[in-house]
Scaffold this motif. Structure first.
Motif, short mmCIF file in Angstrom:
data_model
loop_
_atom_site.label_atom_id
_atom_site.label_comp_id
_atom_site.label_asym_id
_atom_site.label_seq_id
_atom_site.Cartn_x
_atom_site.Cartn_y
_atom_site.Cartn_z
N UNK A 76 0.80 -1.22 0.00
CA UNK A 76 0.00 0.00 0.00
C UNK A 76 0.83 1.26 0.00
N UNK A 77 2.12 1.15 -0.33
CA UNK A 77 3.00 2.32 -0.29
C UNK A 77 2.55 3.40 -1.28
N UNK A 78 2.20 3.01 -2.49
CA UNK A 78 1.85 3.99 -3.52
C UNK A 78 0.63 4.81 -3.10
N UNK A 79 -0.36 4.11 -2.53
CA UNK A 79 -1.56 4.83 -2.07
C UNK A 79 -1.21 5.78 -0.92
N UNK A 80 -0.34 5.30 -0.01
CA UNK A 80 0.08 6.15 1.12
C UNK A 80 0.86 7.36 0.61
N UNK A 81 1.70 7.13 -0.41
CA UNK A 81 2.50 8.21 -0.99
C UNK A 81 1.61 9.28 -1.60
N UNK A 82 0.64 8.86 -2.40
CA UNK A 82 -0.26 9.82 -3.05
C UNK A 82 -1.10 10.58 -2.04
N UNK A 83 -1.62 9.86 -1.06
CA UNK A 83 -2.47 10.50 -0.05
C UNK A 83 -1.67 11.53 0.75
N UNK A 84 -0.47 11.14 1.15
CA UNK A 84 0.36 12.05 1.96
C UNK A 84 0.66 13.33 1.21
N UNK A 85 1.03 13.22 -0.07
CA UNK A 85 1.41 14.43 -0.81
C UNK A 85 0.20 15.23 -1.26
N UNK A 86 -0.94 14.61 -1.39
CA UNK A 86 -2.16 15.39 -1.64
C UNK A 86 -2.44 16.30 -0.45
N UNK A 87 -2.28 15.76 0.73
CA UNK A 87 -2.51 16.55 1.95
C UNK A 87 -1.44 17.64 2.10
N UNK A 88 -0.19 17.29 1.77
CA UNK A 88 0.91 18.25 1.92
C UNK A 88 0.74 19.44 0.97
N UNK A 89 0.43 19.17 -0.29
CA UNK A 89 0.31 20.25 -1.27
C UNK A 89 -0.91 21.13 -1.03
N UNK A 90 -1.88 20.61 -0.26
CA UNK A 90 -3.07 21.41 0.03
C UNK A 90 -2.91 22.25 1.30
N UNK A 91 -1.83 22.01 2.05
CA UNK A 91 -1.63 22.77 3.30
C UNK A 91 -0.20 23.29 3.36
N UNK A 92 0.17 24.08 2.35
CA UNK A 92 1.52 24.65 2.28
C UNK A 92 1.62 25.83 3.24
N UNK A 93 2.36 25.65 4.33
CA UNK A 93 2.56 26.74 5.29
C UNK A 93 3.72 26.38 6.19
N UNK A 94 4.28 27.39 6.85
CA UNK A 94 5.38 27.13 7.79
C UNK A 94 4.91 26.26 8.95
N UNK A 95 3.63 26.46 9.34
CA UNK A 95 3.10 25.67 10.44
C UNK A 95 2.96 24.20 10.05
N UNK A 96 2.66 23.97 8.76
CA UNK A 96 2.47 22.59 8.31
C UNK A 96 3.76 21.88 7.96
N UNK A 97 4.89 22.59 8.04
CA UNK A 97 6.15 21.98 7.62
C UNK A 97 6.54 20.81 8.52
N UNK A 98 6.43 20.98 9.83
CA UNK A 98 6.83 19.92 10.76
C UNK A 98 6.00 18.67 10.53
N UNK A 99 4.70 18.85 10.36
CA UNK A 99 3.83 17.70 10.12
C UNK A 99 4.15 17.04 8.79
#
Length: 1052
Positions: free
Chosen positions: A516-539
């Motif tokens: 399930x790595x590919x699905x996890x990869x896509x999901x993680x980066x979908x969330x990352x690209x939708x919350x671009x901020x200094x606060x979201x960097x650590x997460x």
């Protein structure tokens, strides 16, 4: 309480049985008479005590303490006074019970300890006493044991010796500490008789306890053994005595032994060996104990001593005694089963041999120690031939290690390391259970790495390949341990993963990890690209850290792709990547495409060559720049890596994305790298020279730009400026980072100079900053006829193409195109005799011809350099450009002085196009060449119109009352006519479209100006001007162009 009453009753019954004698006179032989009531009382207390919770061992300890305190601190006599008794009641917690039992002597104490088989309790209480009291009590104990010595006395004495050697500070509980503090309080350091009145103890109890292993205490034990060794009959006891003595003496002969102890594997093997021996020996007192208890005892048995060193005399007395014992008992002991004492003794024999070879001993001492060491080794070989190299079973070692880990015993963190890396134990039920229960202990980068390596080895093993039991639970736990690590430690794990398995990481061998790595990869980066901020960097970093562990290559490629495709996320994604300096990993595989860094390869495979838009290229450039010089974190790419991968291989005219490579090089030069990584550390040692020569060759290719073969690719002229700018930056960078060796520097520059000599002469001038201090500037000889060049700095070069009339002016113009500095130098050195009309006319005509020859090959910035030259020459009136009246209906009575250069410039360009479009030059340029020339012409006139507006505005804001509106209107009309004239001369192939746009812009500006003209005769003048413009426009051949212009004029 009930327990106290039972103990009191036991002592009263013992006293009654011994009557008429007092218990203070009790002899060892009488213990069989008086002992049972006391021991029975203790048994009853331990089995039937009513105080919850039941603590039988605590009452044994308490009874011994009460008895010993009674002996050391007898009750104050009545003569002392009641105040002393009251004080003892308040301060001595054992006084109330002790005062109830009769007065006793040490026989009861020692026999009770023997009956309870409590050597450790005896030692703990003994070592809690003040040093002098401790010494005296041990001497009394030895004296007691040496009198009428029985086998029980021998065994107890040897156990006490063993416990003294293995005692550790901090093992005492509260009750023992209370006892020690009490005795310190009421006894001085050197009491006379125990019956003396108590004295207040003034010493520091902690300082007295800090070194319980005083040499005198140890020698008491040795003296005790000397007194009783004749009474030691049992072979097993003889072995124990020898082991104790060897252990004691060899501690002081070990060379440079660290305070830490055995290597952890040897430590574990020894503990497991002892536990195995106890398991096999049914008579051993630890045989029936739990594994935890066995391991704790075994830990003590193999621990090394930390003592005050014996004096040389004491040491050799002990060694001599040991030799005599070995010689006396050696023949009696062969054939004994191994015991836990034998393993340490074998090593100690070797320690003695090493001591003899390395210690500071005289010859006699050295010989004696050597002989003794060899005697011990030979003795052990004789009694146990198979003892050497004996290892415990792996299963026992595993259980022992897990017990140490689970109970957090001594060296449990070192056991975690063995546990994590021992492949034979992995993924058993006990192993998985231990890992899950103690996962907090495994949250160390080195342990996580070892666990991962063990997991991979286990999964690849043929016998375990199909085994799924426990794997998923263990894998989940390992990932949890990794997730709990701080970021620097996660990077250590990632670095280890990359070193072991390369860019594929765990996905290479562990499918269970990456399901399930590919699905996890896509999901993680979908969330990352939708919350671009200094606060979201650590997460985001935490989320990516898990993905990088599972498959570094796929994760980096995903980041690189999103950084280019997702608008505005490139910097945020670069920040995430730069949080993982471990990704700087250099791949060393044999394949050619895997010889650089991981990030570099991922960029090549996922992005390079796939950039489809200008925006994507811009984001890629910014992404690269951030990876080289992040605002936080460590750079993932060095300038040298970037140029090697994305610049050097592509500095060729046939590369489709040459512009992008040049922009990358420009970014690289803007980065401030560390000194050891500098791309241009020296031209001879790096790619600086290669890059310079590559750029020079690209510029050389432009000399044949319009005459190259159709299938010969060459970067567009718009790229020429980028190449020239990059070359200038590179020259400065190389110059600043010259080689430390002057010889190497000169050799490098000479090599570059030789290579550039084969190129167009203008290319060499672009290296003037770099080569100028070492080589003269080489130019056509005819340039010396036009400019006053210094022969110290300039030299002629034989160039057949520059041998004709006017070629000097052509060379001068080409020099002016190279740089602003060279342009100003050429203008300052220009030699024209203004007093000679013929020379001025010839110069002006030659200038026009040279201008037309240079124009088609100019980039935009080069053309701007030439427009500055034209403006400067017109201003100095060196260039003669007469203004004809071909587009003038009547003589305008206006002031054109402020705008003279604008009109002359427009006419000069018109004359140039008349020459360029003449029959002799009409076939000179291809369609693309005409389009380029028209673009340059339009840009110049656009700049001219802007200059006219600025000049007009400055006149309006000055004190001059004259309104320049009519003059500006006249200039607009003239420039409009010139533009239509040029358009009429151009080939009929659509090259004149930019001129239509320019003409419409001129009409728009004219219309704006006319609307603001409120002068008295403006109406008539505007009508005349409109009529004139329409008549000019009617002559335009292109119907579409003519119709568009007339429509625009109709709205005036």
């Amino acid at each position: 309480c009930e327990e106290t009453a039972v103990l009191h009753g036991g002592f009263l019954l013992a006293a009654k049985l011994y009557h008429p004698k007092a218990l203070t006179e009790l002899a060892k032989s009488d213990w069989s008479l008086v002992g049972p009531p006391i021991t029975d009382a203790l048994k009853e207390i331990c089995t039937r005590c009513s105080s919850p919770p039941a603590q039988p061992n605590a009452w044994k300890k308490k009874a011994v303490i009460i008895i010993w305190a009674k002996i050391l601190l007898p009750c104050p006599s009545s003569s002392v006074g009641s105040s002393s008794v009251d004080q003892r009641w308040k301060e001595d917690v054992f006084f109330s019970v002790g005062s109830m039992i009769p007065r006793i002597n040490r026989t009861i104490l020692f026999e009770l300890l023997k009956a309870l088989n409590a050597p450790r309790l005896f030692v703990q209480l003994l070592l809690a006493l003040p040093a002098a009291v401790r010494q005296r009590e041990l001497e009394l104990f030895v004296k007691y044991v040496a009198n009428e010595t029985s086998p029980v006395d021998v065994a107890f004495f040897l156990d006490v010796w063993w416990e003294i050697m293995k005692h550790k500070e901090g093992e005492q509980d509260k009750m023992i500490l209370t006892f020690g503090a009490l005795v310190h309080q009421h006894l001085s350091e050197a009491p006379d008789e125990s019956c003396q009145p108590a004295k207040r103890f003034k010493g520091d109890p902690f300082s007295q306890q800090s070194s319980h292993m005083a040499p005198g205490l140890l020698m008491v034990l040795v003296d005790g053994l000397k007194q009783i060794y004749g009474s030691i009959v049992l072979p097993k006891m003889k072995c124990c005595a020898l082991a104790n003595l060897v252990e004691l003496l060899s501690v002081f002969t070990v060379i440079e032994r660290e305070s830490g102890s055995l290597p952890v594997k040897a430590y574990l093997d020894k503990i497991a060996s002892v536990v195995t021996l106890w398991n096999d020996d049914s008579e051993n007192r630890y045989n029936r104990r739990s594994l935890e208890e066995k391991v704790k005892e075994a830990e003590r048995s193999v621990s090394l001593l930390s003592m005050i060193k014996l004096s040389g005399e004491e040491l050799f007395v002990g060694l001599s005694f040991l030799r005599s014992l070995l010689q006396g008992w050696g023949e009696e002991l062969p054939g004994l089963p191994p015991s836990e004492e034998d393993g340490p003794a074998h090593g100690n024999g070797k320690d003695l041999i090493a001591f003899a070879k390395s210690g500071d001993l005289c010859e006699d001492e050295k010989q004696m120690v050597l002989e003794l060491g060899q005697i011990i080794v030979d003795f052990l070989k004789k009694i146990h031939p198979k003892l050497k190299g004996r290892n415990s079973e792996s299963s026992v070692m595993a259980l022992v290690a897990m017990a140490i880990i689970e109970k957090k015993m001594d060296r449990h963190m070192e056991m975690c390391s063995i546990f994590a890396s021992e492949k034979a134990w992995a993924f058993s039920k006990a192993w998985v259970s231990c890992l899950v229960k103690n996962k907090a202990l495994f949250q160390k980068p080195e342990l996580v790495l070892k666990l991962l390596e063990t997991t991979v080895t286990f999964s690849l093993s043929a016998e375990h390949r199909d085994s799924k039991e426990g794997q998923s639970q263990a894998i989940r736990t390992i990932l949890e341990c990794y997730t709990a690590l701080p970021l620097p430690d996660k990077n250590k794990v990632i670095s280890g993963i990359l070193t072991s398995w390369g860019g594929k990481g765990l996905s290479l061998n562990l499918k269970a990890f990456t399901e399930g790595f590919q699905e996890e990869l896509n999901l993680a980066f979908n969330q990352i690209t939708q919350s671009v901020s200094d606060q979201g960097l650590t997460k985001a970093v935490a989320s990516v850290a898990r993905l990088v562990l599972l498959c570094p290559e796929a994760t980096v490629k995903k980041v690189c792709n999103l950084a280019v495709v997702n608008l505005g996320t490139h910097q945020f994604l670069a920040q995430i990547l730069c949080s993982f300096p471990a990704l700087r990993f250099q791949e060393t595989q044999d394949e050619p495409n895997k010889s650089g860094s991981l990030v570099e390869r991922c960029l090549k495979e996922s992005v390079w060559g796939k950039l489809s838009s200008t925006k994507e290229k811009e984001q890629f450039l910014e992404f690269l720049a951030f990876l080289m010089q992040p605002s936080s974190g460590q750079p993932l790419l060095s300038p040298a890596e970037v140029t090697k991968a994305f610049v050097f291989p592509h500095l060729k005219s046939d590369f489709a994305h040459i512009e992008l490579s040049l922009q990358i090089l420009s970014k690289v030069l803007a980065v401030q790298p560390s000194p050891e990584e500098h791309l241009l550390r020296s031209p001879a040692q790096s790619g600086g020279t290669v890059a310079l020569l590559g750029l020079c060759k690209l510029l050389d290719g432009y000399t044949k730009y319009w005459h190259r073969f159709r299938d010969q690719h060459c970067p567009g002229l718009e790229t020429k400026d980028l190449i020239a700018t990059t070359l200038s930056q590179l020259c400065e960078a190389v110059g600043q980072k010259a080689a430390p060796s002057p010889e190497v520097w000169i050799q490098s520059l000479a090599w570059l100079h030789r290579k550039v000599e084969t190129l167009d002469w203008t290319v060499g001038l672009r290296l003037k900053k770099l080569l100028g201090d070492h080589f003269k500037n080489e130019v056509p000889a005819t340039l010396f006829e036009i400019c006053k060049l210094s022969e110290d700095e300039w030299t002629s070069r034989p160039l057949p193409a520059y041998g004709g009339a006017g070629s000097g002016l052509l060379a001068q113009m080409e020099c002016c195109c190279i740089s602003t500095t060279l342009r100003e130098q050429m203008l300052s050195l220009l030699a024209v005799n203004m007093d000679n009309p013929e020379e001025v006319n010839l110069f002006s005509k030659g200038f026009l011809v040279a201008l037309i020859q240079v124009l088609p090959w100019c980039s935009h910035s080069e053309w701007k350099q030439l427009t500055h030259v034209i403006d400067s020459l017109l201003h100095r009136q060196v260039l003669h450009v007469p203004y004809t009246l071909e587009y003038v209906q009547y003589m305008p009575l206006l002031n054109f002085r402020p705008f003279a250069r604008h009109l002359q410039f427009s006419v000069l360009l018109l004359r140039g196009f008349q020459l360029l479009c003449s029959s002799s030059c009409s076939s000179w340029l291809p369609v693309e060449g005409w389009q380029h020339v028209v673009r340059l012409y339009c840009s110049s006139l656009t700049d001219l119109l802007g200059s006219v507006q600025r000049e007009s505005l400055s006149h309006r804001q000055s004190d001059d009352d004259r309104d320049p509106t009519q003059e500006v209107s006249f200039i607009y009309i003239q420039v409009f006519c010139h533009v239509l004239h040029v358009a009429a001369m151009l080939p009929d192939d659509g090259t004149g479209e930019p001129l239509l746009v320019l003409a419409l812009e001129i009409l728009s500006q004219y219309k704006t100006l006319s609307a603001s003209d409120k002068s008295l005769n403006s109406t008539l003048r505007k009508a005349n001007e409109k009529h004139f413009l329409e008549s000019i426009t009617d002559n335009v051949r292109d119907k579409e162009l003519r119709a568009t212009l007339l429509q625009k004029l109709s709205k005036l």
